[in-house]
Design an enzyme around this catalytic site. Structure first.
Site, short mmCIF file in Angstrom:
data_model
loop_
_atom_site.label_atom_id
_atom_site.label_comp_id
_atom_site.label_asym_id
_atom_site.label_seq_id
_atom_site.Cartn_x
_atom_site.Cartn_y
_atom_site.Cartn_z
N SER A 193 0.86 -1.18 0.00
CA SER A 193 0.00 0.00 0.00
C SER A 193 0.89 1.23 0.00
O SER A 193 2.11 1.15 0.17
CB SER A 193 -0.94 0.01 1.21
OG SER A 193 -0.19 0.08 2.42
N LYS A 194 0.29 2.38 -0.19
CA LYS A 194 1.01 3.64 -0.10
C LYS A 194 -0.03 4.74 0.07
O LYS A 194 -1.12 4.67 -0.48
CB LYS A 194 1.85 3.90 -1.36
CG LYS A 194 2.71 5.15 -1.31
CD LYS A 194 3.83 5.05 -0.31
CE LYS A 194 4.96 4.21 -0.83
NZ LYS A 194 6.17 4.27 0.04
N GLY A 195 0.34 5.76 0.85
CA GLY A 195 -0.58 6.87 1.08
C GLY A 195 0.13 8.19 0.99
O GLY A 195 1.36 8.27 0.98
#
Length: 504
Positions: A193-195
């Site tokens: 994931s990445k935010g």
């Protein structure tokens, strides 16, 4: 009276322009006359030639004694920084396409079913929330926070949080995908994931930054959690931001230190986490050199682009292992010493506020694409993405590359390197040390128990060593480069997890 703008010890004083015609760069000597003549013409020359000098080190070395060089260096640095920024933005735009190209190459070799390919390539969730924050002035501003969760077939989503004006939903998607493959390569039970929050954190006060972080947790708490999605520090964020995330999430879900990694050591962080990526580069280099170049660190010269959290740590450990670090660059300049830089002394110099350019133990070098052409055994890009494209790859004078940065080589650059037989230790493995020790922190938090640094280092060494030997074995069986082998290993593991969990 004029002097050529090159080091006197080098044989060439000509700059090769784009149309191959030599053009002499000159400046007048002494006092007020020491400034650059006709700066517009110089900038035009630089733009055309990309500082492509006629020979080896002449492309990089600036001699302080050649001209009253402060003005010259300032203008060259301004040009280099601007050029690098444009190249970086272009690379970020291309990153999703390049990552998926490597994945598709692996899928074709593994003959993955088209339906499964679609499931693996596309993210599971893309989330955006609007954060309304009251600023210190009383004004209310709205910021956009994004989170992309790519695949959780092997475990909870895992990925950093970026605070940056360009942290858009699209820009985080490829990085989320990359985290899926990284976790699979080093065999930790996470998905990718990445935010990010679209904000310039340098423009916020500490109070405003904390408010923004807590608002983000409130807006995303339903998709975060120790068994769901575990953030970590990234560009523009640090252990302080992670502490705020832990605290805010715990208000809503109870005591939850495992909801985030990269926390301060005194607040359920892990020993060795702050140096994990650079430390992992050491173990990657050791195995890569032994198995691919049939040599040892102590018999190898290195040039490192980047002297931050990753590059400086990697330089320190490689130096301790006997490696000869001949050149180091950051975003302001570089330094070179063919006999080897004294890394502890250089680190102390920069901590006192000194720059690489004025370090007495080396000669000044320009940063940017030309730094990458420094002659060395192993080049380690440890800064921004996309710095080695096809044109740069053609000019490299190294035997091998270890990718300590994320996606430093474009797809076209990678093809050129294959043609030139320059070996590459790929980023999804080489800079995986940070992810491995993040896994260790998560495990310690779940156990409510803390390991000593010796145990963390020993386990990191084992994970990095085991991963390389699996990649290398696949590379030999399929007769493919290490990057392709790494993606083969990662894609196979993710595909197996999807199938065994009941993919239809």
């Amino acid at each position: 009276k004029t002097l050529p703008l090159v080091a006197s010890r080098l044989p060439h004083s000509l700059v090769a322009t784009e149309d191959k015609r030599p053009a002499k760069c000159e400046c007048t000597a002494g006092g007020e006359q020491g400034r650059i003549k006709k700066l517009e013409q110089l900038n035009m020359l630089l733009s055309a030639s990309q500082l492509c000098y006629a020979s080896g080190l002449a492309a990089n070395v600036l001699a302080p004694a050649v001209c009253s060089g402060a003005t010259f260096v300032r203008h060259l640095h301004a040009f280099g920084a601007t050029n690098a920024a444009y190249n970086h933005r272009d690379a970020e735009t291309r990153a999703p396409e390049d990552v998926n190209s490597f994945v598709r190459e692996a899928m074709d070799i593994l003959e993955i079913h088209p339906k499964l390919q679609h499931a693996i390539l596309n993210p599971d969730r893309r989330l955006s929330v609007e954060l309304r924050v009251q600023m210190d002035s009383g004004e209310v501003k709205t910021f956009t926070a994004n989170r992309v969760q790519h695949n959780n077939s092997r475990g909870p989503f895992k990925g950093g949080i970026i605070y940056h004006p360009d942290a858009t939903l699209d820009s985080t998607e490829s990085l989320a995908s990359l985290n899926t493959w990284k976790a699979a390569v080093v065999d930790v039970p996470f998905g990718g994931s990445k935010g990010g929050v679209v904000v310039d954190p340098t423009e916020l006060s500490a109070r405003e930054l904390e408010k923004l972080t807590r608002k983000m947790v409130q807006g995303m708490k339903e998709v975060l959690g120790p068994w769901t999605d575990i953030p970590a520090p990234d560009i523009g964020t640090d252990e302080r931001v992670m502490a705020w995330i832990f605290d805010e999430f715990s208000k809503h879900r109870g005591f939850s230190p495992a909801v985030v990694t990269g926390k301060p050591l005194h607040l359920h962080g892990s020993r060795g986490r702050d140096i994990a990526t650079g430390h992992g580069v050491l173990f990657a280099a050791r195995e890569f050199l032994k198995e691919s170049l049939y040599t040892k660190i102590k018999d190898t010269s290195f040039a490192i682009q980047g002297f931050g959290k990753v590059g400086a740590v990697a330089a320190k450990f490689l130096h301790q292992a006997g490696g000869r670090i001949v050149a180091i660059a950051d975003n302001k300049g570089a330094t070179i010493n063919e006999k080897g830089l004294d890394i502890p002394r250089l680190i102390s110099h920069t901590l006192r506020g000194g720059s690489l350019m004025d370090y007495e133990g080396g000669g000044p070098l320009m940063t940017g694409p030309n730094f990458l052409t420094v002659p060395c055994d192993v080049l380690i890009p440890a800064a921004i993405s996309g710095v080695i494209n096809a044109k740069v790859a053609q000019r490299l004078q190294c035997k091998a590359i270890i990718e300590a940065a994320n996606h430093p080589i474009t797809m076209e650059g990678d093809m050129v390197l294959r043609e030139k037989d320059i070996l590459v230790c790929p980023d999804i493995y080489a800079n995986g040390g940070g992810l491995v020790v993040s896994f260790f922190e998560w495990v310690q938090n779940l156990q409510n128990f803390q390991w000593d640094e010796e145990e963390v280092t020993r386990k990191l060494d084992r994970y990095m060593t085991d991963a390389f030997h699996q990649i290398n074995k696949i590379a030999k069986v399929h007769k493919v480069p290490l990057r392709t082998a790494a993606f083969l290993l990662a894609v196979q593991r993710v595909a197996d997890a999807e199938k065994h969990r009941g993919f239809d």
